[in-house]
Write a protein that holds these residues in place. Structure first.
Motif, PDB file in Angstrom:
ATOM      1  N   ALA A   1      36.640  83.172  21.443  1.00 52.27           N
ATOM      2  CA  ALA A   1      37.210  82.708  20.176  1.00 52.27           C
ATOM      3  C   ALA A   1      36.816  81.254  19.957  1.00 52.27           C
ATOM      4  O   ALA A   1      36.284  80.603  20.861  1.00 52.27           O
ATOM      5  N   VAL A   2      37.106  80.765  18.766  1.00 51.74           N
ATOM      6  CA  VAL A   2      37.061  79.328  18.512  1.00 51.74           C
ATOM      7  C   VAL A   2      38.437  78.777  18.871  1.00 51.74           C
ATOM      8  O   VAL A   2      39.456  79.251  18.345  1.00 51.74           O
ATOM      9  N   TYR A   3      38.450  77.785  19.756  1.00 46.01           N
ATOM     10  CA  TYR A   3      39.704  77.189  20.196  1.00 46.01           C
ATOM     11  C   TYR A   3      39.912  75.870  19.459  1.00 46.01           C
ATOM     12  O   TYR A   3      39.007  75.028  19.417  1.00 46.01           O
ATOM     13  N   VAL A   4      41.101  75.723  18.924  1.00 44.02           N
ATOM     14  CA  VAL A   4      41.413  74.570  18.086  1.00 44.02           C
ATOM     15  C   VAL A   4      42.658  73.862  18.613  1.00 44.02           C
ATOM     16  O   VAL A   4      43.640  74.508  18.978  1.00 44.02           O
ATOM     17  N   CYS A   5      42.589  72.543  18.633  1.00 42.77           N
ATOM     18  CA  CYS A   5      43.708  71.706  19.048  1.00 42.77           C
ATOM     19  C   CYS A   5      44.504  71.303  17.812  1.00 42.77           C
ATOM     20  O   CYS A   5      43.913  71.077  16.737  1.00 42.77           O
ATOM     21  N   ALA A   6      45.813  71.203  17.950  1.00 44.54           N
ATOM     22  CA  ALA A   6      46.664  70.856  16.817  1.00 44.54           C
ATOM     23  C   ALA A   6      47.800  69.950  17.267  1.00 44.54           C
ATOM     24  O   ALA A   6      48.178  69.956  18.448  1.00 44.54           O
ATOM     25  N   ALA A   7      48.365  69.205  16.305  1.00 44.42           N
ATOM     26  CA  ALA A   7      49.449  68.273  16.617  1.00 44.42           C
ATOM     27  C   ALA A   7      50.503  68.301  15.525  1.00 44.42           C
ATOM     28  O   ALA A   7      50.201  68.518  14.348  1.00 44.42           O
ATOM     29  N   ARG A   8      51.736  68.083  15.944  1.00 39.98           N
ATOM     30  CA  ARG A   8      52.821  67.895  14.989  1.00 39.98           C
ATOM     31  C   ARG A   8      53.871  67.011  15.651  1.00 39.98           C
ATOM     32  O   ARG A   8      53.970  66.971  16.883  1.00 39.98           O
ATOM     33  N   ARG A   9      54.642  66.324  14.866  1.00 46.16           N
ATOM     34  CA  ARG A   9      55.745  65.555  15.410  1.00 46.16           C
ATOM     35  C   ARG A   9      56.851  66.501  15.861  1.00 46.16           C
ATOM     36  O   ARG A   9      57.047  67.575  15.277  1.00 46.16           O
ATOM     37  N   ILE A  10      57.536  66.145  16.897  1.00 48.38           N
ATOM     38  CA  ILE A  10      58.680  66.933  17.352  1.00 48.38           C
ATOM     39  C   ILE A  10      59.677  67.042  16.197  1.00 48.38           C
ATOM     40  O   ILE A  10      60.027  66.041  15.590  1.00 48.38           O
ATOM     41  N   GLY A  11      60.085  68.267  15.897  1.00 46.25           N
ATOM     42  CA  GLY A  11      61.012  68.493  14.798  1.00 46.25           C
ATOM     43  C   GLY A  11      60.345  68.967  13.529  1.00 46.25           C
ATOM     44  O   GLY A  11      61.000  69.536  12.653  1.00 46.25           O
ATOM     45  N   ALA A  12      59.037  68.749  13.413  1.00 49.26           N
ATOM     46  CA  ALA A  12      58.318  69.253  12.245  1.00 49.26           C
ATOM     47  C   ALA A  12      58.182  70.764  12.350  1.00 49.26           C
ATOM     48  O   ALA A  12      58.095  71.319  13.438  1.00 49.26           O
ATOM     49  N   ASN A  13      58.136  71.417  11.211  1.00 49.50           N
ATOM     50  CA  ASN A  13      58.074  72.879  11.208  1.00 49.50           C
ATOM     51  C   ASN A  13      56.682  73.407  11.473  1.00 49.50           C
ATOM     52  O   ASN A  13      56.519  74.508  12.012  1.00 49.50           O
ATOM     53  N   GLU A  14      55.690  72.674  11.066  1.00 48.24           N
ATOM     54  CA  GLU A  14      54.321  73.147  11.185  1.00 48.24           C
ATOM     55  C   GLU A  14      53.421  72.077  11.801  1.00 48.24           C
ATOM     56  O   GLU A  14      53.700  70.887  11.694  1.00 48.24           O
ATOM     57  N   TYR A  15      52.329  72.554  12.414  1.00 50.34           N
ATOM     58  CA  TYR A  15      51.284  71.643  12.859  1.00 50.34           C
ATOM     59  C   TYR A  15      50.532  71.149  11.630  1.00 50.34           C
ATOM     60  O   TYR A  15      50.200  71.937  10.736  1.00 50.34           O
ATOM     61  N   TYR A  16      50.270  69.840  11.574  1.00 50.29           N
ATOM     62  CA  TYR A  16      49.616  69.314  10.387  1.00 50.29           C
ATOM     63  C   TYR A  16      48.337  68.543  10.678  1.00 50.29           C
ATOM     64  O   TYR A  16      47.671  68.073   9.771  1.00 50.29           O
ATOM     65  N   SER A  17      48.008  68.390  11.934  1.00 52.36           N
ATOM     66  CA  SER A  17      46.720  67.802  12.292  1.00 52.36           C
ATOM     67  C   SER A  17      45.958  68.824  13.117  1.00 52.36           C
ATOM     68  O   SER A  17      46.494  69.350  14.099  1.00 52.36           O
ATOM     69  N   TRP A  18      44.715  69.070  12.719  1.00 52.75           N
ATOM     70  CA  TRP A  18      43.906  70.081  13.378  1.00 52.75           C
ATOM     71  C   TRP A  18      42.531  69.513  13.705  1.00 52.75           C
ATOM     72  O   TRP A  18      41.968  68.728  12.933  1.00 52.75           O
ATOM     73  N   GLY A  19      41.997  69.939  14.822  1.00 51.16           N
ATOM     74  CA  GLY A  19      40.631  69.581  15.167  1.00 51.16           C
ATOM     75  C   GLY A  19      39.653  70.540  14.504  1.00 51.16           C
ATOM     76  O   GLY A  19      40.047  71.445  13.764  1.00 51.16           O
ATOM     77  N   GLN A  20      38.372  70.353  14.820  1.00 52.53           N
ATOM     78  CA  GLN A  20      37.339  71.189  14.204  1.00 52.53           C
ATOM     79  C   GLN A  20      37.076  72.451  15.007  1.00 52.53           C
ATOM     80  O   GLN A  20      36.452  73.387  14.504  1.00 52.53           O
ATOM     81  N   GLY A  21      37.526  72.478  16.241  1.00 54.99           N
ATOM     82  CA  GLY A  21      37.380  73.668  17.066  1.00 54.99           C
ATOM     83  C   GLY A  21      36.172  73.620  17.979  1.00 54.99           C
ATOM     84  O   GLY A  21      35.200  72.903  17.724  1.00 54.99           O
ATOM     85  N   THR A  22      36.250  74.380  19.052  1.00 50.86           N
ATOM     86  CA  THR A  22      35.138  74.512  19.994  1.00 50.86           C
ATOM     87  C   THR A  22      35.023  75.985  20.384  1.00 50.86           C
ATOM     88  O   THR A  22      36.023  76.655  20.639  1.00 50.86           O
ATOM     89  N   GLN A  23      33.784  76.477  20.404  1.00 47.44           N
ATOM     90  CA  GLN A  23      33.545  77.900  20.642  1.00 47.44           C
ATOM     91  C   GLN A  23      33.573  78.211  22.135  1.00 47.44           C
ATOM     92  O   GLN A  23      32.915  77.531  22.936  1.00 47.44           O
ATOM     93  N   VAL A  24      34.309  79.238  22.491  1.00 43.86           N
ATOM     94  CA  VAL A  24      34.327  79.757  23.851  1.00 43.86           C
ATOM     95  C   VAL A  24      33.867  81.210  23.796  1.00 43.86           C
ATOM     96  O   VAL A  24      34.431  82.012  23.057  1.00 43.86           O
ATOM     97  N   THR A  25      32.820  81.512  24.562  1.00 43.84           N
ATOM     98  CA  THR A  25      32.297  82.874  24.614  1.00 43.84           C
ATOM     99  C   THR A  25      32.314  83.360  26.056  1.00 43.84           C
ATOM    100  O   THR A  25      31.747  82.700  26.938  1.00 43.84           O
ATOM    101  N   VAL A  26      32.978  84.476  26.293  1.00 45.77           N
ATOM    102  CA  VAL A  26      33.089  85.041  27.630  1.00 45.77           C
ATOM    103  C   VAL A  26      32.264  86.319  27.687  1.00 45.77           C
ATOM    104  O   VAL A  26      32.510  87.268  26.939  1.00 45.77           O
ATOM    105  N   SER A  27      31.274  86.321  28.573  1.00 45.83           N
ATOM    106  CA  SER A  27      30.409  87.489  28.711  1.00 45.83           C
ATOM    107  C   SER A  27      30.942  88.413  29.805  1.00 45.83           C
ATOM    108  O   SER A  27      31.489  87.959  30.802  1.00 45.83           O
ATOM    109  N   SER A  28      30.739  89.701  29.609  1.00 47.82           N
ATOM    110  CA  SER A  28      31.249  90.683  30.585  1.00 47.82           C
ATOM    111  C   SER A  28      30.210  91.009  31.634  1.00 47.82           C
ATOM    112  O   SER A  28      29.064  90.594  31.563  1.00 47.82           O
TER     113      SER A  28
END
Length: 119
Positions: free
Chosen positions: A92-119
């Motif tokens: 998947a694309v993994y994304v980091c996010a941030a919110r202040r404690i007490g906020a209902n939603e995450y409002y800062s997001w990164g651009q993401g980094t791709q992780v691929t797992v081969s079988s």
């Protein structure tokens, strides 16, 4: 406003390990909840893990519990996601996010980094 930049993604074989990093800037206090989310092709974004920057307490999705570990480094202003025993379904694309404690939603997001797992 908090800025987030992820790194560390790549191609890994099933059963292997990978560590993702999320560099945080613009944070003015420790009163933040930091989260990792992921989105696979054709699927909705899903929660992976979170950490309370101040207390260090963590929570995980059932699908990654016991395999992934979220942590933070105050000196480096960085949040990590250590991924062990990875599976193809972790691809998947993994994304980091941030919110202040007490906020209902995450409002800062990164651009993401791709992780691929081969079988």
């Amino acid at each position: 406003q908090v800025q987030l930049v992820e790194s560390g993604g790549g191609l890994v074989q099933a059963g292997g390990s990978l560590r993702l990093s999320c560099a945080v800037s613009g944070r003015t206090s420790s009163n933040y909840m930091m989260g990792w989310f992921r989105q696979a092709p054709g699927k909705e974004r899903e929660f992976v893990a979170r950490i309370n920057w101040s207390s260090g307490s963590t929570n995980y999705a059932d699908s990654v519990k016991g395999r992934f570990t979220i942590s933070r480094d105050n000196a480096k202003n960085t949040v990590y996601l250590q991924m062990n025993s990875v599976k193809p379904e972790d691809t998947a694309v993994y994304v980091c996010a941030a919110r202040r404690i007490g906020a209902n939603e995450y409002y800062s997001w990164g651009q993401g980094t791709q992780v691929t797992v081969s079988s």
